[in-house]
Design a protein around this motif. Structure first.
Motif, PDB file in Angstrom:
ATOM      1  N   MET A  98     -20.058  -9.302 -34.246  1.00  0.00           N
ATOM      2  CA  MET A  98     -20.968  -8.188 -34.526  1.00  0.00           C
ATOM      3  C   MET A  98     -20.875  -7.718 -35.965  1.00  0.00           C
ATOM      4  O   MET A  98     -21.895  -7.452 -36.609  1.00  0.00           O
ATOM      5  CB  MET A  98     -20.658  -7.018 -33.571  1.00  0.00           C
ATOM      6  N   VAL A  99     -19.662  -7.647 -36.523  1.00  0.00           N
ATOM      7  CA  VAL A  99     -19.528  -7.184 -37.905  1.00  0.00           C
ATOM      8  C   VAL A  99     -20.164  -8.179 -38.869  1.00  0.00           C
ATOM      9  O   VAL A  99     -20.701  -7.796 -39.909  1.00  0.00           O
ATOM     10  CB  VAL A  99     -18.036  -6.944 -38.244  1.00  0.00           C
ATOM     11  N   GLY A 100     -20.141  -9.471 -38.536  1.00  0.00           N
ATOM     12  CA  GLY A 100     -20.818 -10.465 -39.357  1.00  0.00           C
ATOM     13  C   GLY A 100     -22.327 -10.302 -39.344  1.00  0.00           C
ATOM     14  O   GLY A 100     -23.008 -10.573 -40.333  1.00  0.00           O
TER      15      GLY A 100
ATOM     16  N   SER B 271     -20.783  -4.893 -48.786  1.00  0.00           N
ATOM     17  CA  SER B 271     -20.798  -6.275 -48.288  1.00  0.00           C
ATOM     18  C   SER B 271     -19.402  -6.879 -48.295  1.00  0.00           C
ATOM     19  O   SER B 271     -19.003  -7.575 -47.349  1.00  0.00           O
ATOM     20  CB  SER B 271     -21.746  -7.118 -49.140  1.00  0.00           C
ATOM     21  N   ALA B 272     -18.623  -6.611 -49.347  1.00  0.00           N
ATOM     22  CA  ALA B 272     -17.257  -7.134 -49.401  1.00  0.00           C
ATOM     23  C   ALA B 272     -16.390  -6.530 -48.305  1.00  0.00           C
ATOM     24  O   ALA B 272     -15.587  -7.236 -47.676  1.00  0.00           O
ATOM     25  CB  ALA B 272     -16.654  -6.863 -50.783  1.00  0.00           C
ATOM     26  N   LEU B 273     -16.530  -5.229 -48.048  1.00  0.00           N
ATOM     27  CA  LEU B 273     -15.759  -4.589 -46.978  1.00  0.00           C
ATOM     28  C   LEU B 273     -16.136  -5.145 -45.611  1.00  0.00           C
ATOM     29  O   LEU B 273     -15.267  -5.370 -44.757  1.00  0.00           O
ATOM     30  CB  LEU B 273     -15.975  -3.080 -47.017  1.00  0.00           C
ATOM     31  N   LEU B 274     -17.424  -5.392 -45.381  1.00  0.00           N
ATOM     32  CA  LEU B 274     -17.848  -5.991 -44.119  1.00  0.00           C
ATOM     33  C   LEU B 274     -17.279  -7.399 -43.949  1.00  0.00           C
ATOM     34  O   LEU B 274     -16.870  -7.790 -42.850  1.00  0.00           O
ATOM     35  CB  LEU B 274     -19.377  -6.020 -44.042  1.00  0.00           C
ATOM     36  N   SER B 275     -17.252  -8.162 -45.028  1.00  0.00           N
ATOM     37  CA  SER B 275     -16.694  -9.514 -44.952  1.00  0.00           C
ATOM     38  C   SER B 275     -15.197  -9.471 -44.666  1.00  0.00           C
ATOM     39  O   SER B 275     -14.685 -10.285 -43.884  1.00  0.00           O
ATOM     40  CB  SER B 275     -16.976 -10.267 -46.260  1.00  0.00           C
TER      41      SER B 275
ATOM     42  N   ALA C  83     -10.749 -10.123 -40.740  1.00  0.00           N
ATOM     43  CA  ALA C  83      -9.659  -9.553 -39.955  1.00  0.00           C
ATOM     44  C   ALA C  83      -9.930  -9.683 -38.456  1.00  0.00           C
ATOM     45  O   ALA C  83      -9.023  -9.987 -37.672  1.00  0.00           O
ATOM     46  CB  ALA C  83      -9.464  -8.077 -40.334  1.00  0.00           C
ATOM     47  N   HIS C  84     -11.172  -9.481 -38.050  1.00  0.00           N
ATOM     48  CA  HIS C  84     -11.517  -9.624 -36.635  1.00  0.00           C
ATOM     49  C   HIS C  84     -11.319 -11.062 -36.160  1.00  0.00           C
ATOM     50  O   HIS C  84     -10.759 -11.297 -35.076  1.00  0.00           O
ATOM     51  CB  HIS C  84     -12.966  -9.198 -36.427  1.00  0.00           C
ATOM     52  N   LEU C  85     -11.751 -12.027 -36.960  1.00  0.00           N
ATOM     53  CA  LEU C  85     -11.617 -13.430 -36.557  1.00  0.00           C
ATOM     54  C   LEU C  85     -10.148 -13.845 -36.470  1.00  0.00           C
ATOM     55  O   LEU C  85      -9.747 -14.569 -35.550  1.00  0.00           O
ATOM     56  CB  LEU C  85     -12.363 -14.332 -37.551  1.00  0.00           C
ATOM     57  N   LEU C  86      -9.324 -13.385 -37.423  1.00  0.00           N
ATOM     58  CA  LEU C  86      -7.910 -13.750 -37.395  1.00  0.00           C
ATOM     59  C   LEU C  86      -7.192 -13.067 -36.229  1.00  0.00           C
ATOM     60  O   LEU C  86      -6.285 -13.659 -35.625  1.00  0.00           O
ATOM     61  CB  LEU C  86      -7.255 -13.366 -38.720  1.00  0.00           C
ATOM     62  N   ARG C  87      -7.577 -11.838 -35.925  1.00  0.00           N
ATOM     63  CA  ARG C  87      -6.941 -11.145 -34.801  1.00  0.00           C
ATOM     64  C   ARG C  87      -7.378 -11.736 -33.461  1.00  0.00           C
ATOM     65  O   ARG C  87      -6.582 -11.840 -32.520  1.00  0.00           O
ATOM     66  CB  ARG C  87      -7.287  -9.663 -34.849  1.00  0.00           C
ATOM     67  N   LYS C  88      -8.629 -12.134 -33.388  1.00  0.00           N
ATOM     68  CA  LYS C  88      -9.142 -12.678 -32.132  1.00  0.00           C
ATOM     69  C   LYS C  88      -8.552 -14.036 -31.817  1.00  0.00           C
ATOM     70  O   LYS C  88      -8.281 -14.356 -30.665  1.00  0.00           O
ATOM     71  CB  LYS C  88     -10.669 -12.768 -32.220  1.00  0.00           C
ATOM     72  N   GLY C  89      -8.335 -14.869 -32.842  1.00  0.00           N
ATOM     73  CA  GLY C  89      -7.799 -16.195 -32.610  1.00  0.00           C
ATOM     74  C   GLY C  89      -8.873 -17.157 -32.137  1.00  0.00           C
ATOM     75  O   GLY C  89     -10.048 -16.805 -31.994  1.00  0.00           O
ATOM     76  N   PRO C  90      -8.499 -18.406 -31.854  1.00  0.00           N
ATOM     77  CA  PRO C  90      -9.478 -19.400 -31.428  1.00  0.00           C
ATOM     78  C   PRO C  90      -9.986 -19.120 -30.032  1.00  0.00           C
ATOM     79  O   PRO C  90      -9.302 -18.467 -29.229  1.00  0.00           O
ATOM     80  CB  PRO C  90      -8.689 -20.726 -31.469  1.00  0.00           C
TER      81      PRO C  90
END
Length: 242
Positions: free
Chosen positions: A20-22, A185-189, A194-201
């Motif tokens: 969603m943040v993306g 835009s940089a803060l959103l990225s 951070a969301h992707l790394l916390r979520k994991g694969p």
């Protein structure tokens, strides 16, 4: 705005794999960057060189002074900024389409998501690096204010020459707006990374088993105490969303 259509369609294809943040970043990119630059930016900077007036008639002096005042045109710098920011996302979409079309590499939706996630994370990292690099470049090249007067002492100007920039206040407001949008835009990225790394694969495709709270019914084997918890409906989409 026809020249921006292809780029907008490529960015829109990224939302299938974005959290969603993306997607918030995509909205900022399409509305506050591409749309604003295509509709407003071209009018603000179209007379940048024609209306750059110097108080001399010396041949060659005005182009040299303009080059000293603006090493890169504001408008071209911002267009190049958008192209570089969009390149990682476009490359990821091309890679995802290529993987889906590869014989025998389609696989289940979860398997495709696991293969694509490292490349998507890499595209977000590249986007952050490009964003911060261009913000720093904008601050170093132009600062945060367009001065109405530029003093030039370059050859072949015979003496000190005063040059005047057209609509400096309007250009200053536009630069401030674009810099603030770049920070958002940089803060959103960063939040997306951070969301992707916390979520994991994503979880591996396959069935899971969970023990039943009560034992098997009379006449059933002991193994019947466990039943698969796989969904019986259609398979989930192979995106990277939450």
């Amino acid at each position: 705005m026809g020249e921006w259509g292809f780029l907008s369609s490529l960015l829109d294809a990224v939302q299938e794999h974005s959290p969603m943040v993306g997607r918030f970043w995509l909205v900022v990119m399409l509305l506050f960057r591409i749309l604003v630059l295509a509709t407003v930016g071209s009018d603000v900077f179209e007379d940048e060189q024609e209306e750059f007036v110097c108080n001399t008639q010396q041949p060659g002096c005005k182009p040299v002074c303009y080059d000293a005042a603006f090493p890169i045109s504001h408008y071209r710098f911002l267009v190049f900024h958008i192209v570089v920011l969009s390149a990682p996302a476009a490359l990821f979409v091309i890679f995802a389409v290529h993987q889906a079309a590869k014989p025998g590499r389609g696989g289940a939706a979860g398997q495709r998501a696991r293969r694509l996630q490292p490349f998507y994370v890499g595209s977000v990292v590249a986007r952050i690096a490009a964003e911060l690099g261009f913000l720093l470049g904008q601050a170093l090249l132009y600062g945060f204010r367009v001065q109405p007067l530029f003093v030039c002492r370059r050859r072949p100007c015979p003496h000190r020459v005063d040059c005047f920039v057209s609509r400096p206040t309007e250009k200053t407001v536009f630069i401030h707006f674009y810099f603030v949008v770049g920070l958002i835009s940089a803060l959103l990225s960063l939040a997306e990374l951070a969301h992707l790394l916390r979520k994991g694969p994503p979880p591996r495709a396959g069935c899971c088993h969970r023990p039943q709270e009560r034992g098997p019914a009379p006449g059933q084997p002991a193994g019947a105490a466990e039943e698969p918890c796989c969904p019986t409906g259609p398979p989930p989409r192979g995106d990277l969303t939450v």
